[in-house]
Scaffold this motif. Structure first.
Motif, short mmCIF file in Angstrom:
data_model
loop_
_atom_site.label_atom_id
_atom_site.label_comp_id
_atom_site.label_asym_id
_atom_site.label_seq_id
_atom_site.Cartn_x
_atom_site.Cartn_y
_atom_site.Cartn_z
N GLY A 21 -9.42 -31.93 -19.09
CA GLY A 21 -8.40 -32.43 -20.00
C GLY A 21 -7.06 -31.82 -19.64
O GLY A 21 -6.96 -30.61 -19.40
N ASP A 34 -7.55 -37.51 -19.62
CA ASP A 34 -8.94 -37.14 -19.84
C ASP A 34 -9.07 -36.25 -21.09
O ASP A 34 -8.10 -35.63 -21.54
N PHE A 35 -10.29 -36.25 -21.66
CA PHE A 35 -10.47 -35.64 -22.98
C PHE A 35 -11.92 -35.18 -23.11
O PHE A 35 -12.66 -35.58 -23.99
N VAL A 39 -11.87 -30.14 -25.28
CA VAL A 39 -10.43 -30.39 -25.07
C VAL A 39 -9.68 -30.54 -26.39
O VAL A 39 -8.53 -30.11 -26.50
#
Length: 257
Positions: A21, A34-35, A39
């Motif tokens: 992330g 992104d996650f 995150v």
């Protein structure tokens, strides 16, 4: 441009180490790239999650998107949000299956799945191969070598450029994206061996070779798996690339441009 590492553990979170992330900021706009698992907690230590301008997904493996369900809970059920999330929906750019996959991950039952598509608080956009504008960023997406619909990104402003490989084995798309970039944020999941599976990940040596061939300004290594010695992949990269190289560190920010 400011890059903050929210998480950089590869394939799964490690001890006190969120998975993939990143937060990319410019001109007051915050883009989450992104996650993965852990995150959302890391983001809250840096920024109010309601301040995000958009989310960008390279692909839909859990280590890159696992905390999105938590972000859904936050946007749906926070008792005192700074704005109405149903009127100011958060743009989400990702692979074509994103709306369905995230709805399935969130829904508790088939009955609930039939009633929800998460469109009440998110605005989904399928990524094209090519360039889109997200806030102040010009984002160029290219399909990369991974066992699902997966993208690498070149994220640019007039003054700075960043390339993120996502998850990928060596491929021509990465060379085209990374050509002359200021900072290459490259995965380096494992130590180099000739018998590694193809079209999956990069080694430290391959990340360094990519940086050297593309003539990048700086190389940051990320997505190092918890079972991989980060100092080994760092040494591999430095054997191939004579410019600045370092391991991405959770919580560290890098000014680009």
């Amino acid at each position: 441009m400011l890059l903050t590492i929210l998480g950089c553990s590869g394939s799964l979170p490690g001890p006190d180490a969120p998975a993939s992330g990143y937060l990319v900021e410019a001109d007051g706009f915050s883009l989450a790239v992104d996650f993965g698992s852990g995150v959302l907690a890391a983001l809250q230590a840096h920024r109010d999650p309601f301040s995000l301008g958009a989310v960008l997904f390279s692909h839909l493996h859990p280590d890159h998107c696992g905390d999105f369900t938590g972000l859904t809970v936050l946007r749906r059920y926070h008792p005192d949000p700074p704005y109405d999330p149903t009127e100011r929906k958060l743009p989400v750019h990702g692979p074509s299956e994103s709306p369905d996959r995230f709805a399935r991950a969130y829904a508790e039952s088939a009955e609930e799945l039939a009633r929800t598509d998460l469109g009440d608080v998110f605005e989904f956009h399928a990524l094209p191969e090519g360039t889109v504008h997200i806030g102040p960023f010009e984002v160029t997406a290219a399909r990369v070598a991974h066992p699902c619909e997966a993208y690498g990104f070149r994220i640019a402003t007039p003054d700075a450029s960043l390339v993120y490989t996502g998850d990928s084995g060596p491929c021509e798309a990465l060379h085209e994206l990374a050509d002359g970039v200021d900072v290459l944020l490259s995965e380096a999941t494992w130590q180099h061996r000739e018998d590694r599976p193809a079209d999956l990940h990069l080694s430290g040596r391959q990340a360094g070779r990519l940086a050297a061939d593309a003539g990048v300004g700086e190389l940051l290594l990320t997505h190092v798996a918890p079972w991989t010695d980060p100092e080994v992949v760092l040494a591999e990269a430095r054997e191939q690339f004579t410019g600045p190289v370092e391991l991405a560190r959770r919580g560290k920010s890098y000014r680009i441009g």
